[in-house]
Design an enzyme around this catalytic site. Sequence first.
Site, PDB file in Angstrom:
ATOM      1  CG  ASP A   1     -38.114  26.944 -32.748  1.00  0.00           C
ATOM      2  OD1 ASP A   1     -38.995  26.093 -32.988  1.00  0.00           O
ATOM      3  OD2 ASP A   1     -36.898  26.714 -32.852  1.00  0.00           O
TER       4      ASP A   1
ATOM      5  CG  HIS B   1     -38.103  24.519 -35.860  1.00  0.00           C
ATOM      6  ND1 HIS B   1     -38.501  23.969 -34.663  1.00  0.00           N
ATOM      7  CD2 HIS B   1     -37.234  23.640 -36.410  1.00  0.00           C
ATOM      8  CE1 HIS B   1     -37.884  22.798 -34.490  1.00  0.00           C
ATOM      9  NE2 HIS B   1     -37.120  22.577 -35.542  1.00  0.00           N
TER      10      HIS B   1
ATOM     11  CD  GLU C   1     -35.516  19.088 -35.164  1.00  0.00           C
ATOM     12  OE1 GLU C   1     -35.039  18.225 -34.399  1.00  0.00           O
ATOM     13  OE2 GLU C   1     -36.005  20.159 -34.753  1.00  0.00           O
TER      14      GLU C   1
END
Length: 505
Positions: free
Chosen positions: A171, A242, A306
Amino acid sequence: MLLPRPTRLIRAAGDFTLTATTGVQAPDGIADLLRELVTPATGLPLPDGPAAGAGGVISMRTVDAAQLGAEGYRLTVDESGVRAEAATEVGLRWAVQTLRQLLPEQVYAAAPVRGVPWRLPAVQIVDVPRYAWRGSLLDVARWCHPLPFLYRYVDLLAAHKLNTLHLHLTDDQGWRFEVRRYPRLTEVGGYRAASPAGHARDGRGDGVPHGGWYRQADLRDLVAYAHRRGVRVMPEIDLPGHAQAAIAAYPEFGNDPTRQLAVRTTWGISTHVLNLEPATLAAVCDILDEVVDVFPFEYVHVGGDEVPSAEWAASPAATARAVELGLPRVADLQGWWTGQLAAHLAGHRRRIAVWDELLDRGAPAGATVFAWRGTDRIDAAQAAGLPVVAAPYTHTYFDWAESDDPAEPLAIAGTVPLETVYGFQPGDVLGVQGQLWSEYLPTPQRVLWRAFPRLAALAEVGWSGPTAVDVDGVVPTGPWAEFRDRLTVHLRRLDQLGVGYRPLD
């Protein structure tokens, strides 16, 4: 008081008591698992072969029983011993877990317990899981939890008949998977200078460096350990968003290679994403080659959640690529990019898993969608003709608080009560999965406090499903109250295991 509830259980008169002369007839791996789970507390050797004298026998074997599926089993206990049958050894592993639950709760202790009669009630059980996928995501990217805890977590999944550990390995805040071809991913990307203090919205840092990563050899050993318990391990390498830790390690992977980023020290979503250059795509494929070499499970999760597209929109090369591919939006390059990864993984005979954002950006054909943004995303994945794992934040995000009590530890967002988890009806899906994102789970103790007992409730949703029956084929009245009664007993098993769960209200 079994948990998850079996498909069918009929109680009978009598019982069977394990003794020092009770023998085991089972495939080697099953016999070894039985001893690993039962002998430490009981002190009983459970030797191979028929019983010596009057000790009885535990017989476990695979049979031709298509109706039991890949994971179902039949288990009978009477005064002569225990008999278990399954179509596969995976089913026999779940039979071992049920046998363990039938014993007194002290069987879960780590050291010998004296003075307990190791008695099994006489029962007939037929047990087949409702869903093929029963999983738990554990985020080790935000906080690098110690390897021994991962082993312990596997044991807890197996004890609840959960068959998949989803390891979120990378991440913005850390890269935990060793990549030999790109060592800076862990040497640089595995460490950050600080972490948030308090809630992310407070804007405070703790000033304490954090880091760590897992060697490939250690992860192979973990995978083998999990396999012996019926648990598959699915890796997640989150792409192309990420990815700030990866870009910090290799700036050429980013959209501005002249800028040296640091591994992100705050939670939330980084605006920095991987670029779309052929060299970067080739590097990612090299990384995935090493991933599949460590993790033999058929699925590889490549994230896709995202992903801000602002850097691509500002890139002449990215906008030109979108035009070349005939894409209406630059953001749709994410679907193209993920499709390249899917094709590469298909060459390894692996299937791709993605988060549900890919439904909006061109999910590759055959991708398995993890629907997290609400139950409507389950419907959207099904409408797209894609297999779906139900993972909505409304029912399965266990990093959320269980209540709005001010005494609750700090959590990322709202509440997911235990009763809400138990009441989840996933529908006709591949399976269900509980998520433990770790921004606010910095220690193993906090992970377990948030996970249980909610993960036990989800285990029953995944195994028993809405059509399960109970004693003598009768559907229980008041299923929530009946579950609470069984859960109260089950928590005593977790006490023996030293699991610091959240107490029932």
